[in-house]
Each structure stands twice: as structure tokens, then as C-alpha cells.
Write an enzyme that holds these catalytic residues in place. Structure first.
Site, PDB file in Angstrom:
ATOM      1  CG  HIS A 160       4.454  -7.690   6.057  1.00  0.00           C
ATOM      2  ND1 HIS A 160       5.001  -7.958   4.830  1.00  0.00           N
ATOM      3  CD2 HIS A 160       5.461  -7.904   6.956  1.00  0.00           C
ATOM      4  CE1 HIS A 160       6.262  -8.327   4.968  1.00  0.00           C
ATOM      5  NE2 HIS A 160       6.564  -8.288   6.257  1.00  0.00           N
ATOM      6  CD  GLU A 161       5.237  -7.296  10.793  1.00  0.00           C
ATOM      7  OE1 GLU A 161       5.666  -8.377  11.252  1.00  0.00           O
ATOM      8  OE2 GLU A 161       5.953  -6.545  10.107  1.00  0.00           O
ATOM      9  CG  HIS A 173       6.118 -12.214   9.194  1.00  0.00           C
ATOM     10  ND1 HIS A 173       6.784 -12.905   8.208  1.00  0.00           N
ATOM     11  CD2 HIS A 173       6.407 -10.898   8.988  1.00  0.00           C
ATOM     12  CE1 HIS A 173       7.438 -12.046   7.428  1.00  0.00           C
ATOM     13  NE2 HIS A 173       7.211 -10.831   7.883  1.00  0.00           N
TER      14      HIS A 173
END
Length: 455
Positions: free
Chosen positions: A31-32, A35
Site C-alpha cells: 500500500h505504502e 503511494h
């Protein structure tokens, strides 16, 4: 016994915690990283990439100046970009921005174009969905998927033993007709058996025509899915009522049960509010129990979701199709369909809770996820990878909720900025962020309470 099963016998609670940390660590990292990498492609500099919160346990700084860190509290993570006022990128560091050069400001998150910020934020959930699709696709390529031909590929011998006095089906049989219904695909087989059970509840023998070795045979055989418990869902009505894997369901409210379809029909007829009495037999003799079904999301044959009263047991299908290896594109399609089913069912469940059609006891937090992670790892690598895929899709979906502090909240702010031509006012943004944080904390407290009550 594979490595996961061996470790589970040694580790106990420690194994469950380790499994949980692996599941959450993979999902949070992906997820990170979504980003981080999309922001980098957009020219935005990341100052910190953190897995976990709180005290730093380990770190290293790469050649781009990004500090990669592992922290003590592993319940999430964050990427802090140049110019961010906090780890959630909810506000800008105005003091830092004032002292930046034009070149530095162009590399900051607040100074980036709106579309770049939106793309970087959306990439977190997007990468979660990609991970889920990728895992399911790889599993389909590695272990295959069921063929649609109405040919029996494997049979569950345990279930078949219970029908030893009937004409047994065999591996390789091509099923042509079930109780007068012509069969074209493998999925038609279970539907035809279920329809026959609906027409004559409690029946145990079914007329089936098969082609076996060039010969057409008329048989009388047991249900494709017998009324036998394959597994019991944790914290379900069935678990509370003492159901165990291997139990055969003999009757419901005094009515005989000959197929799993009888169980499903009668539980649905209860409406989820009325208790039902069941008689079970694990081979040592009949025993009686009473339980009340709960409304839960259930996948329909067309790929949708509907709310149904469920008791929390899975069946042991007696028949399984031939296994075939899909092509890469078909495997990706399989992964996308399974990921969408997780997202859709989760939305359906939340909607049912809001609408009062289902209770919220099924919502779980870290303790429940840890328990399920341990169970999945205990079941083997396929179940464990499937667990990661499911959690990844769920985390991606939750982060798209339009709640400030979540990715969906940021995207909502950006939509408002696009419509107004300028960002939301600082005071309004701070107030909305505070409300969003309170909602998220309240949810975490609630699901943790659910976890504790389920112990």
C-alpha cells in the site's frame, strides 16, 4: 505436512502473531509503496517511508535521500513527502514551504499539481488491488482452476463412503442428466441436484445418467453435496452450537435432511430471526442442538452479493471438476473477479449493517485478523496467500472510504479543490480531519471490543 503446518504445531499463539505480522507487513508495504513509487514517478520527493509507527527499530537512507524505517507498532505505515506537515499528508508544513526554492517546492507534495497528488494518493489502494489480483492469478496458474466440462475430476472419498449402498459415481464420468435435467457444464450438476432437492425435500437418492468409457449408464446416487459439515466458521452460530467438522446433519426442526441444499433452504426459511433445532451425528450417535442464523453477505451465482441468514458452516462437495491450467490473461481475469467479489461483499455487508439487516459482530480487528492469519498459515501456503489477497483487497477498499485521514478522504478534498478552484480552507480541513480521525479511532475501538468479546 508443509512448513507452515509444522511451524504452527510448534508456535501456537506466537505462530499466529508471526503470521499476522507477515500478512499485515506485506499488505501495508505494498500500500505504502504504491503511494511512494507513483509519487516518485510524478516528481514528488519522499522523505520517510515507514512500516509501523512509534519507536524506530531500524532504518537506512537511500541515495535519493528517503529514510526507510521499521517501527515498533506494526499496525500500519506511512510515507511522508517533502512539504508535508504530518505523516498522513493531511496538511502542509507552511513554514518549510516558505523557505523552499522554486525547484524544491516543485518536488514537494503540496506544490505538486492536483492530478499528481490525487494519483499518488489513489495508488495506495490501487496497489492493494493489484496485489490481490496478482496473488489470485498466480494461484490459478500454479494450482489450476476447475474446468467447465461436466466431467468428474476428483471425488471426496469420505463423503462417498456414506453413499456406499447406492450406485457410486466415478472419476472420469461425464454427467449427462440429473433427475431429468440435461447437463452442459460442471456447474449445472450442483444446480440440478439442488433443484431436485427443492422439488422433493429430504430425498437421499437421485437419478443420474453418465457416460463412462463409451457406455451410457443410469444410476441412483447420493447428493452431489451431502449434508456434512466441512468446516465451521469461527465466532459463528454453528460454532456456538457445538458443530464440528465431519458432523452429518440428520434433520432440521424434525424434517429429514438428505442434501446440503436442504440445510440451506431451511436456514433461509428461518429468516435469520427464528431458532431452529438440528440433529447431528459425528458417527457416535445423534445429538440435538438449537441455533439462530445471522444475516451475512453471500455470493450469488451471477457474481453478485445478497444478504442471507447463515449459520457458519461450509459443505464437503462430493464431486469436483477436472483441473486445467488457465492462460495468463484468463488467470488475471480470475484474479480480478475474485478481488471484485471481496470488495463487493464487503460493501454489501457494511451496507447491511447500516440498513439494520445484519449485526456488526462479524466486524473484526487485529486480534481476529491475527487468529485468521494463523489458521490460514496452518492450512498451508495456498490458504495463507489467499488470506493476504483477501486482506489486501479489504484494506484497499476501506482506504477508499471518503473519510478524512483515509485515502478516500484526501481524494474527496481534491475533488472539492477541483470544483472550487482552490483547496478547502485550513480550518475546515482541520475540523474534517479531526472528525475523520475520531471515526477511525472509534471503529478501531469497536472492532477490538468485538475481538475481545469473541475470545
Amino acid at each position: 505436512m508443509d512448513a507452515f503446518s509444522l511451524l504452527s504445531n510448534v508456535g501456537g499463539i506466537g505462530f499466529a502473531i508471526a503470521s499476522f505480522l507477515v500478512v499485515l507487513g506485506v499488505v501495508v508495504f505494498i500500500h505504502e509503496y504504491g503511494h511512494y513509487i507513483v509519487a516518485r514517478w510524478c516528481g514528488i520527493h519522499a522523505e520517510v517511508f515507514s512500516i509501523g509507527f512509534g519507536k524506530e527499530l531500524f532504518h537506512w537512507t537511500d541515495r535519493r535521500g528517503t529514510r526507510w524505517r521499521l517501527a515498533a507498532l506494526p499496525l500500519g505505515g506511512y510515507v511522508r513527502f517533502l512539504g508535508d506537515g504530518d505523516a498522513a499528508s493531511a496538511r502542509a508544513d507552511l513554514h518549510e514551504l516558505e523557505h523552499m526554492s522554486e525547484a524544491q517546492r516543485a518536488r514537494s507534495f503540496p506544490g505538486a499539481a492536483l492530478w499528481k497528488r490525487a494519483l499518488a494518493v489513489a495508488a495506495g489502494p490501487g496497489f492493494n488491488f493489484i496485489l490481490s489480483i496478482g496473488i489470485y492469478a498466480c494461484l490459478a496458474l500454479a494450482i489450476g482452476t476447475g474446468s467447465d466440462r461436466p466431467v468428474i475430476g476428483t471425488m471426496d472419498e469420505t463423503a462417498a463412503v456414506m453413499a456406499a449402498d447406492m450406485d457410486p459415481l466415478q472419476v472420469g464420468d461425464e454427467v449427462l442428466v440429473v433427475e431429468g435435467t440435461e447437463i452442459e457444464t460442471f456447474s449445472d450438476i450442483s444446480r440440478a441436484f439442488a433443484a431436485a432437492s427443492d422439488a422433493q425435500p429430504g430425498r437421499e437418492r437421485f437419478a443420474v445418467t453418465v457416460r463412462r468409457g463409451g457406455e451410457v449408464l443410469d444410476l441412483k446416487t447420493a447428493a452431489a453435496i451431502p449434508p456434512v459439515v466441512g468446516a465451521v466458521t469461527p465466532d459463528s452460530p454453528a460454532e456456538a452450537a457445538g458443530f464440528r467438522a465431519g458432523d452429518r446433519i440428520l434433520s432440521i426442526d424434525g424434517q429429514p435432511v438428505g442434501a446440503f441444499a436442504d440445510l440451506q433452504r431451511r436456514v433461509i426459511a428461518s429468516g435469520g430471526g427464528e431458532p431452529v433445532t438440528m440433529v447431528l451425528d459425528d458417527g457416535t450417535g445423534p445429538r440435538e442442538t438449537v441455533l439462530t442464523a445471522k444475516m451475512q453477505p453471500y455470493p450469488t451465482a451471477d457474481g453478485g452479493i445478497e444478504m442471507r441468514p447463515l449459520i457458519g458452516v461450509t459443505a464437503i462437495p462430493r464431486l469436483a471438476p477436472e483441473v486445467v491450467t488457465p492462460g495468463i490473461l484468463q488467470a488475471v481475469e480470475i484474479g480480478a473477479i475474485r478481488t471484485w467479489q471481496i470488495i463487493y461483499s464487503s460493501f454489501a455487508y457494511v451496507g447491511a449493517i447500516i440498513g439494520g439487516e445484519a449485526d456488526s459482530s462479524g466486524l473484526g480487528g487485529p486480534i481476529k485478523i491475527a487468529s485468521l492469519s494463523g489458521q490460514a498459515a496452518d492450512a498451508g501456503i495456498v490458504a495463507f496467500l489467499s488470506m493476504i489477497a483477501m486482506i489486501s483487497a479489504s484494506i484497499g477498499m476501506i482506504n477508499l472510504f471518503p473519510i478524512p485521514v483515509l485515502d478516500g478522504g484526501h481524494l474527496l478534498f481534491y475533488a472539492i479543490e477541483a470544483l472550487r478552484g482552490r483547496p478547502l480552507g485550513e480550518k475546515a480541513a482541520e475540523y474534517a480531519t479531526g472528525v475523520g480521525l475520531a471515526l477511525v479511532i472509534s471503529l478501531m475501538v469497536f472492532v477490538t471490543y468485538n475481538d475481545l468479546m469473541g475470545l
